[in-house]
Design an enzyme around this catalytic site. Sequence first.
Site, short mmCIF file in Angstrom:
data_model
loop_
_atom_site.label_atom_id
_atom_site.label_comp_id
_atom_site.label_asym_id
_atom_site.label_seq_id
_atom_site.Cartn_x
_atom_site.Cartn_y
_atom_site.Cartn_z
N HIS A 69 0.82 -1.19 0.01
CA HIS A 69 0.01 -0.26 0.18
C HIS A 69 0.70 1.02 0.39
O HIS A 69 0.35 2.52 -0.60
CB HIS A 69 -0.92 -0.09 1.20
N SER A 516 -7.48 -8.02 -2.08
CA SER A 516 -8.94 -9.17 -1.32
C SER A 516 -10.44 -8.54 -1.75
O SER A 516 -11.37 -9.32 -1.30
CB SER A 516 -8.69 -9.22 0.24
#
Lengths: 582, 366, 130, 219
Positions: A69, A516
Amino acid sequence: MTKRIVVDPVTRIEGHLRIEAEVDDSGMIKKASSSGTMVRGIELILKGRDPRDAWAFAQRICGVCTLVHGVASVRSIEDALKYSIPQNAQLIRNLMIAAQYVHDHVMHFYHLHALDWVDVVSALKADPKATSELAQSISKHPNSSPGYFADTQKRVKEFVESGQLGIFANAYWGHSAYKLPPEANLMAVAHYLEALEWQRDVARILTIFGGKNPHPNFLVGGVPSAISVDVEAKGGITGATAVNMNGLLEVRNIIQKMQKFVDNVYLPDTLAIASFYKDWFKIGGGTGNYLTYGDFPTTSMDDIGSFMIPRGAILNRDLSTIHEVNLNDPEQIQEFVAHSWYDYSGGKQQGLHPYEGETELNYTGPKPPYEHLDTDASYSWMKSPRWKGHAMEVGPLARILMLYANGHEQTKELAGFALNKLDLPLEAMFSTMGRTAARTLETKIIADQMMSWMDQLLANIKAGDVRTFNEKLWEPSSWPAQSKGVGYIEAPRGALAHWAVIENEKLSNYQAVVPSTWNAGPRDAQGQPGPYEAALQDNHHLADVNQPLEILRTIHSFDPCIACAIHMIDPNGEEFLKVKVC
Amino acid sequence: MAENDNLGNLLARRGISRRTFLKFCTALASSMALSPSMVPAMAESLAKAKRQSVIWLSFQECTGCTESLTRSSQPSIESLIFDFISLDYHHTLQAASGFQAEEAREQAMAEHKGKYLLIVDGSIPVAENGVYSTIAGMTNLQMLEDAAKGAMAIVAVGTCAAYGGLPKARPNPTGAVSVTDLIDDKPIINIPGCPPIGEVITGVLAHFLTFGAIPELDTVGRPKAFYGETIHDRCYRRTFYDQGLFAETFDDEGARKGWCLYKLGCKGPVTYNSCATTKWNQETSFPIESGHGCIGCSQPDFWDMGGIYEAVSEPLTDLRGPAVTAVVAGAAAGVAVAAMNKQSKQSAKDRHFKVSSETLDEELKK
Amino acid sequence: MTRLQDIPVNTEITGLDAECNMVDAVLHELKQLLDAYLSSGETGVIDIKSMPLSATDYDSLKQRLGNGEISATASLAGDTEIYETALSGVWWVVHRNIDDRVLAEQLEVGRIPAILCAHDDDIRVARERL
Amino acid sequence: MDTALLIWAKSTGLQWATIIMLLGLTMRVIQILLLGRATDLSEARNSDVMSAGIKTIFRRFVPPQGMLQKGLLVYLSGYIFHIGFFIVLLFFVPHIQLIDSTLGISWPGLRSSLIDAITVVTLLALIVLLLHRVWNPVLKLLSTPEDYLTWALTFLPLLTGYMAYHHMLFEYNTMLALHVLSVEALMIAIPFSKLSHMVTLFLARWYNGAIAGRKGVQS
């Protein structure tokens, strides 16, 4: 009669996940739902902050895939500002991302996934000598003497006899679905422990370049780690930063150590375990659609052609056609909320590109604590991302298929070798075990690639190019009043992108669509299930409904990262995220 | 047989000599900044210790703290799990799932009532009655209160559990709070950091196991052995700060020569942690050594302590706007006061009207 | 036995003027530990690793203490190197792990370093094995 | 707790102190300017009134001979304290960084050890001045509580800064917060006490110089 079973918490994953499944009398799963139950509201926290700081906040979305991230974030700001970075910075980022892959995949296999296939208690019955023979027959790993395995067994025995089983307590030991012979179990337990030690050592690549691990440091405009090779001592320290001659040599050593472990332990273990679970190559296939954004540029992020992992989409398991993907096209990537607890101003059937993303909460589910969700209505706090309307699986399998479809030599050779060894057709890859095997194969490919980036970095330094940071657009006063950009990365768990909007030197909007969410999102307006849902619907027969080991196998094969998937939910209402399967 | 078993016997059976164990304790003491003279006593008492039951609860977290724990080499996670503690509940590491996992937690809580160590990572959301984070249908708040009752002591691992951390950053959307905000009747050790150094987590645990008591803490609940000094104080670049030599960007001469990163926003001067001495990942490096300033991650509210790249001395709010407003308002007020002064001067003047003999006569005639 | 006044504490170090403060501090502490040992038999330890010694400090300390008559290596999950310095009763002990990383480094004052002594528990085990 | 105080001091506290100081100072200066002067109808002997005023602003920085001889220590202390205060304020690198971030201008700083020494000297000078005020009977009689208060408000930022740098009393963050707060107290007091001479001294000297200049004499 169907029976409803609940698995909460699902352990050995990142974050908090709950699975509910309905099974018929024969033990076959007819219907299942998954639910993530924690939210922090990082998107709201990011609003109004300095875009250069965003990576640190975004990075804390997840401590397992600890850098992805951060990288996606700096890339989104660089894309917005048209901010180019020096080649050394690109190479260092490649090395860091690759190190994360190798580290994360090995840890996933041994510490999060292996206990779905390996029965620790059975290892006590193993013959250390036979175990040694088994180990030597599949690999040239030096730790394979009978004494080595006897020691491991002794340690486990002491542990079990102490009566305090700790993290191994209450698991599904002795379950009929465990198929490994005691010797294979003992070998895997030994490697579980070895991998713990190994991962600690190889994580140090991230420490050299990023200062620490987990959560290494990044920088918009390059990398923070100045190279201090050959700097005069006058007024400074020779080799003053971690990226000095010693540090660079250390990186080389670690890369070799990574390659060795993957070749001698991870790859042989995967194949050995898979050979006992060949039926799992027929279970748990997903949607059959696969998506990659592409990553590992040899030049810059603008040069998509130079990516080692290519970008593209595959539909209906058809590897002969690769569809083009554009992250900025408002018609391609869209998020739907038909079965999510949100409203769109244009109506619930609409799909929105992340730049136009809306987060209007509208919780219509039952009041917690509740027994069941109404799966015909909205049932999730996750949105459903779609590519041109298709539910796409992202992650190692998608990448291996994309490399394969693009004719990547090493991939073809490796996949051919593995499938040949197991005597399986290519179609076997579309399965739970196929996903796990793909993860191993890509680990090898990436580990092998690392040294070439390292050599290039060293060649640049030798040639006198030590630039790691571009100062040009560092000062916010040099930025346009308004800009927006997308930063993406092939994270270990799949395609990840952050969309950032900058106004007057501050972030005005920040959206992330994470792997996800692609894999675990609920059905869309057309009723198409997401990849988790589709996979769990495919041929899952539970041998014992009280010990639903089979559910864990397929869910773990995706390597769920639930804090990632629900990091961003705007949290003015309740927090439940429900993914309904079937 | 578990009854009279202790670590010393366990080690003896595994063929590990007491010399090796003494060496281990020496290393441990050195990393914990304990006096080396305590080592023999420490080794004796640790050898007599039984495996401590530990329950680890994960709330609003990112699993970074657990990852960091697995990076600890002194003691290592393997030796911790196999020899020192019985990790009876831990989401990310435990084999069991579902109700079997919850059963393990309840069993440990009942069996070791009053004796288990409770470890918490992640903050606890309390807005909307805690619905922002639940496990097995329980809110984090309920689970913490429940598990805290029978705990001997609580260890809050990571800045989120210790001080609220990232979820608590402005505007704290979920009402996140720390363990200390909720529990006040148990000893609590904070091990902050985002994440904390692995060796610091295991070092504090080892200290607790050895002495059976919590170590000396500072005003915000951190063990002084690891959080007693600022990063700046022990930084190898400190001498450049004193000499006035600073890196001005991330890739200039100063950056390559290891000059001080103060101007690039290093929060080392206001951050108490042992990164500069213990360092990270087997002493490989730490953020400043790898060229990036400290972001202050072991301090309460560090996310709102100022931009990552703003120097410690820079103000946290924009002063220019308010300054201009203040000057304009001041000028207006000045004019107004001056005008008022003039007016009152005038009226005072007016009150002193001149009296002529004619008017005086007229007045007298009345 | 070396008498205290016979210990050649030389405070003239060339080229290290700025660095020698820490070294002096260590030498001073050693002196006190030797005093304590001579008067009461109490042994003492200085933890070198946790001291902020620079590389030059460290080298000059090594030089100042010199090498004595005895050296030993103990294999204890990685090597531990022990040698007596030129000062009798002052031992330099370096503990390393299997990767050869230094875990702890100490100066120990006493007749013999504790790590060299066999523990009664181990001796008992040995007796049982006979 | 510690960090919370520091954060408050560096945000809300600093903002209000700045507002109050600037508002107060502008108000006072405008008031003074609007007060105006009675027009002098006599013929000017020297028409260059402006330069006479400016000259006076600077000339008065030099002490008159007789006064200097009479109270050398006090005079010297006064100079040391004023000069020291401004060196520490303007040449300590963190302070320059603060000015740079708000005004966008910067200049090279002095090394910290030198600043540290100057702080000590400045503190000593301030102590000498205080002792003089207390020991000198005349001065003591003339002193008001405001004099002691402004002395303390000037002394504290230097003291807390020194203590923070040397990690005295409290841990660094708390001490740093107290330092910032003490500066804010000083800032708030400036417009409403005799400390406003920081600004008004220039006006006052200019007026005097200008009047004298008009008369053709030096002041």
